[in-house]
Design a protein around this motif. Structure first.
Motif, mmCIF file in Angstrom:
data_model
loop_
_atom_site.group_PDB
_atom_site.id
_atom_site.type_symbol
_atom_site.label_atom_id
_atom_site.label_comp_id
_atom_site.label_asym_id
_atom_site.label_seq_id
_atom_site.Cartn_x
_atom_site.Cartn_y
_atom_site.Cartn_z
ATOM 1 N N LEU A 66 0.326 -3.010 3.222
ATOM 2 C CA LEU A 66 1.332 -4.046 3.419
ATOM 3 C C LEU A 66 2.767 -3.526 3.416
ATOM 4 O O LEU A 66 3.558 -3.932 4.264
ATOM 5 N N PRO A 67 3.143 -2.632 2.490
ATOM 6 C CA PRO A 67 4.535 -2.174 2.519
ATOM 7 C C PRO A 67 4.924 -1.487 3.837
ATOM 8 O O PRO A 67 6.073 -1.575 4.265
ATOM 9 N N HIS A 68 3.977 -0.820 4.484
ATOM 10 C CA HIS A 68 4.272 -0.101 5.730
ATOM 11 C C HIS A 68 3.857 -0.884 6.976
ATOM 12 O O HIS A 68 3.993 -0.388 8.093
ATOM 13 N N LYS A 69 3.307 -2.096 6.777
ATOM 14 C CA LYS A 69 2.856 -2.959 7.875
ATOM 15 C C LYS A 69 1.852 -2.238 8.775
ATOM 16 O O LYS A 69 1.916 -2.309 9.989
ATOM 17 N N LEU A 70 0.915 -1.517 8.149
ATOM 18 C CA LEU A 70 -0.111 -0.754 8.856
ATOM 19 C C LEU A 70 -1.462 -1.432 8.690
ATOM 20 O O LEU A 70 -1.844 -1.816 7.579
ATOM 21 N N ILE A 71 -2.173 -1.601 9.798
ATOM 22 C CA ILE A 71 -3.507 -2.198 9.782
ATOM 23 C C ILE A 71 -4.445 -1.289 10.570
ATOM 24 O O ILE A 71 -4.130 -0.880 11.687
#
Length: 127
Positions: free
Chosen positions: A107-112
């Motif tokens: 979530l902090p890096h907006k990576l999925i």
């Protein structure tokens, strides 16, 4: 039987055959066990990886706009976030994913990272 009835019967039989053939071809195409890891950052796809095509271990750093990073590790058939500089490292603790439908999120890096493919397992059966 009238001539019009014969034409309608032949047309219905033809449509049923075409539908059956189409369904058979579709199911044969879907049966492939290829799982693809789709990696997104800020909602944009940055990489798609065929996990079945991976032959050896690979590591890859993904950097955010602010310079933060996630280290992705890929092995044949599976993927994980090996390291990250986010504060809680929940994404690292999640471990490996390899089945269609599984997701890793930082979530902090907006990576999925999501595995797309055919899901061969059954969660439940409703009657």
């Amino acid at each position: 039987m009238k001539k019009g009835d014969k034409v309608v019967a032949i047309l219905i039989i033809f449509l049923v055959l075409i539908s059956g053939i189409g369904t058979f071809i579709y199911k044969q195409h879907i049966k492939s066990n290829h799982n693809f890891a789709v990696i997104k950052m800020d909602g944009k796809i940055i990489q798609t990886i065929d996990l079945n095509a991976v032959k050896s271990q690979k590591e890859w750093n993904i950097y955010t706009k602010t310079g933060d990073y996630n280290l992705i590790e890929i092995l044949p058939g599976k993927i994980r976030i090996k390291d990250s500089d986010c504060p809680d490292k929940i994404c690292v603790k999640e471990g490996w994913i390899s089945q269609a439908g599984q997701i890793l999120v930082c979530l902090p890096h907006k990576l999925i990272i999501k595995i797309n493919g055919k899901n061969n397992t059954v969660d439940s059966v409703l009657n």
